[in-house]
Scaffold this active site. Structure first.
Site, PDB file in Angstrom:
ATOM      1  N   LYS A  22       0.850  -1.186   0.000  1.00  0.00           N
ATOM      2  CA  LYS A  22       0.000   0.000   0.000  1.00  0.00           C
ATOM      3  C   LYS A  22       0.883   1.232   0.000  1.00  0.00           C
ATOM      4  O   LYS A  22       1.823   1.336   0.800  1.00  0.00           O
ATOM      5  CB  LYS A  22      -0.897   0.018   1.251  1.00  0.00           C
ATOM      6  CG  LYS A  22      -2.114   0.921   1.131  1.00  0.00           C
ATOM      7  CD  LYS A  22      -3.137   0.344   0.152  1.00  0.00           C
ATOM      8  CE  LYS A  22      -4.500   1.019   0.280  1.00  0.00           C
ATOM      9  NZ  LYS A  22      -5.478   0.444  -0.652  1.00  0.00           N
ATOM     10  N   THR A  67      -4.194  -5.013   0.800  1.00  0.00           N
ATOM     11  CA  THR A  67      -3.499  -3.743   1.017  1.00  0.00           C
ATOM     12  C   THR A  67      -4.341  -2.795   1.863  1.00  0.00           C
ATOM     13  O   THR A  67      -3.796  -1.940   2.564  1.00  0.00           O
ATOM     14  CB  THR A  67      -3.145  -3.077  -0.322  1.00  0.00           C
ATOM     15  OG1 THR A  67      -4.340  -2.717  -1.026  1.00  0.00           O
ATOM     16  CG2 THR A  67      -2.298  -3.998  -1.184  1.00  0.00           C
ATOM     17  N   ASP A  68      -5.650  -2.966   1.841  1.00  0.00           N
ATOM     18  CA  ASP A  68      -6.506  -2.151   2.704  1.00  0.00           C
ATOM     19  C   ASP A  68      -6.231  -2.459   4.173  1.00  0.00           C
ATOM     20  O   ASP A  68      -6.278  -1.566   5.029  1.00  0.00           O
ATOM     21  CB  ASP A  68      -7.978  -2.404   2.372  1.00  0.00           C
ATOM     22  CG  ASP A  68      -8.898  -1.431   3.089  1.00  0.00           C
ATOM     23  OD1 ASP A  68      -8.864  -0.234   2.745  1.00  0.00           O
ATOM     24  OD2 ASP A  68      -9.627  -1.867   3.993  1.00  0.00           O
ATOM     25  N   PHE A 169      32.605  28.570 -11.522  1.00  0.00           N
ATOM     26  CA  PHE A 169      32.639  27.416 -12.427  1.00  0.00           C
ATOM     27  C   PHE A 169      33.492  27.797 -13.627  1.00  0.00           C
ATOM     28  O   PHE A 169      33.036  28.502 -14.533  1.00  0.00           O
ATOM     29  CB  PHE A 169      31.224  27.026 -12.856  1.00  0.00           C
ATOM     30  CG  PHE A 169      31.162  25.738 -13.648  1.00  0.00           C
ATOM     31  CD1 PHE A 169      31.787  24.587 -13.184  1.00  0.00           C
ATOM     32  CD2 PHE A 169      30.484  25.676 -14.848  1.00  0.00           C
ATOM     33  CE1 PHE A 169      31.732  23.398 -13.899  1.00  0.00           C
ATOM     34  CE2 PHE A 169      30.411  24.495 -15.574  1.00  0.00           C
ATOM     35  CZ  PHE A 169      31.037  23.347 -15.094  1.00  0.00           C
ATOM     36  N   ARG A 186      29.162  33.419  -9.128  1.00  0.00           N
ATOM     37  CA  ARG A 186      27.811  33.094  -9.586  1.00  0.00           C
ATOM     38  C   ARG A 186      26.914  32.748  -8.410  1.00  0.00           C
ATOM     39  O   ARG A 186      27.379  32.398  -7.317  1.00  0.00           O
ATOM     40  CB  ARG A 186      27.835  31.924 -10.570  1.00  0.00           C
ATOM     41  CG  ARG A 186      28.288  30.599  -9.958  1.00  0.00           C
ATOM     42  CD  ARG A 186      28.128  29.453 -10.934  1.00  0.00           C
ATOM     43  NE  ARG A 186      28.455  28.162 -10.307  1.00  0.00           N
ATOM     44  CZ  ARG A 186      28.202  26.984 -10.850  1.00  0.00           C
ATOM     45  NH1 ARG A 186      27.631  26.916 -12.053  1.00  0.00           N
ATOM     46  NH2 ARG A 186      28.512  25.864 -10.229  1.00  0.00           N
ATOM     47  N   GLN A 229      29.495  19.622  -7.946  1.00  0.00           N
ATOM     48  CA  GLN A 229      30.112  18.365  -7.545  1.00  0.00           C
ATOM     49  C   GLN A 229      31.087  18.572  -6.388  1.00  0.00           C
ATOM     50  O   GLN A 229      31.139  17.773  -5.440  1.00  0.00           O
ATOM     51  CB  GLN A 229      30.859  17.738  -8.731  1.00  0.00           C
ATOM     52  CG  GLN A 229      29.972  17.221  -9.846  1.00  0.00           C
ATOM     53  CD  GLN A 229      29.690  18.259 -10.922  1.00  0.00           C
ATOM     54  OE1 GLN A 229      29.658  19.464 -10.645  1.00  0.00           O
ATOM     55  NE2 GLN A 229      29.484  17.793 -12.154  1.00  0.00           N
ATOM     56  N   ASN A 255      21.150  21.757  -9.991  1.00  0.00           N
ATOM     57  CA  ASN A 255      21.673  23.124 -10.044  1.00  0.00           C
ATOM     58  C   ASN A 255      20.548  24.058 -10.485  1.00  0.00           C
ATOM     59  O   ASN A 255      20.180  24.103 -11.655  1.00  0.00           O
ATOM     60  CB  ASN A 255      22.847  23.201 -11.019  1.00  0.00           C
ATOM     61  CG  ASN A 255      23.618  24.501 -10.912  1.00  0.00           C
ATOM     62  OD1 ASN A 255      23.269  25.376 -10.121  1.00  0.00           O
ATOM     63  ND2 ASN A 255      24.662  24.630 -11.705  1.00  0.00           N
ATOM     64  N   HIS A 257      19.407  27.164 -11.644  1.00  0.00           N
ATOM     65  CA  HIS A 257      20.112  28.268 -12.283  1.00  0.00           C
ATOM     66  C   HIS A 257      19.409  29.613 -12.078  1.00  0.00           C
ATOM     67  O   HIS A 257      18.174  29.708 -12.122  1.00  0.00           O
ATOM     68  CB  HIS A 257      20.232  28.015 -13.786  1.00  0.00           C
ATOM     69  CG  HIS A 257      20.966  26.761 -14.123  1.00  0.00           C
ATOM     70  ND1 HIS A 257      22.299  26.575 -13.857  1.00  0.00           N
ATOM     71  CD2 HIS A 257      20.540  25.608 -14.712  1.00  0.00           C
ATOM     72  CE1 HIS A 257      22.666  25.375 -14.267  1.00  0.00           C
ATOM     73  NE2 HIS A 257      21.618  24.767 -14.790  1.00  0.00           N
TER      74      HIS A 257
END
Length: 293
Positions: A22, A67-68, A169, A186, A229, A255, A257
């Site tokens: 579930k 599943t209930d 970078f 940046r 990284q 990332n 931007h």
């Protein structure tokens, strides 16, 4: 082409790995103390492995826990549990299901918790009113085979952070399709997803979670980043160096931007102050850092 058959087993074909359960069982628990209330909202997924071949192959449901029923089990245990965190509740839920269902060989429980906090009003936390100030989500995964030791993995998702300095970078590959300029100053924004495995199923989960989170935030803020990284590794490395109770940590850091806007066509300069944030496309970086040996 061979003749198609329906409802007839082929001895050359067998059922391989399988599990069922579930998903997205949502539960809120209010713990009522005399002076305040505690509020938690969990989402739970339960998956079982075991002797279910007769159900798949023959349509025989005699070994199937509905599943209930799993959903109801989550609610019932939430009422009686003394667990103070998702990890302990997950272990309790697995033990309950394995004890009652001998046909189940292993169980896996995944949990997430939304960040509800007491509302502060008049400079004080209100005892019975809550606010969701962040989309950050705490997570946990617990798994155990019958008669086995549980494995526990905790984590967090959507920890949105950004810094406006200490990120560059440069020195990357440039070919005929490269248009990205080098950047020595940046913006660096991301939405961290982290998951870490404990060395023991009895680790102090409640105490360690905020420590691990604080280490990651502190490193992100202070790290002189050469790339996503580079910072990702520094965050994971520092967590492992300071928290011996965990064996490894997996980090995912898209990332997010923010692109510098060219204002020169309006006769204006832009000294790294006006940006446009974009969600898509974005860089996607992930890694798992582990201890040696």
């Amino acid at each position: 082409m061979g003749t198609q058959r329906t409802g007839e087993a082929d001895p050359m074909i067998t059922l391989a790995e399988n599990r069922y359960g579930k998903s997205r069982v949502r539960v809120v628990k209010v713990k009522r103390h005399p002076d305040r209330h505690d509020f938690r909202e969990w989402t739970v997924e339960v998956l079982l492995e075991g002797d279910f071949g007769s159900c798949f192959v023959e349509g025989d449901n005699s070994k199937i826990l509905p599943t209930d029923t799993m959903k109801n089990t989550v609610y019932s245990l939430a009422r009686t549990t003394s667990a103070e965190c998702m990890e302990e509740f997950g272990k309790e839920l697995i033990a309950f299901l394995l004890d009652r269902n001998p046909q189940v060989s292993a169980a896996h429980v995944t949990l997430s918790e939304k960040a509800w906090e007491h509302l502060h009003t008049g400079g004080r936390p209100h005892p019975t009113t809550f606010v969701q100030s962040s989309a950050e989500c705490q997570t946990a995964e617990v798994a155990a085979a019958r008669n086995g030791i549980p494995s526990v993995r905790s984590g967090l998702e959507n920890l949105v952070i950004l810094k406006t300095a200490g990120s560059e970078f440069v020195g990357f590959i440039k070919d005929s399709l490269t248009t990205l300029p080098e950047a020595t100053d940046r913006l660096f924004g991301t939405a961290v997803r982290a998951r870490w495995n404990y060395t023991s199923p009895s680790a102090p989960f409640i105490a360690l979670r905020p420590i691990i989170r604080e280490i990651m935030l502190s490193v992100f803020a202070g790290h002189s980043s050469k790339s996503v990284q580079h910072t990702l590794y520094a965050m994971g490395d520092t967590v492992l160096a300071n928290v011996p109770e965990i064996a490894d940590i997996e980090l995912t850091m898209p990332n997010k931007h923010c692109l510098l806007v060219d204002l020169s066509r309006f006769g204006q300069d832009n000294p790294n102050e006006i940006f446009v944030p974009i969600d898509e496309p974005h860089g996607y970086i992930e890694a798992r850092i582990r201890r040696q040996g």
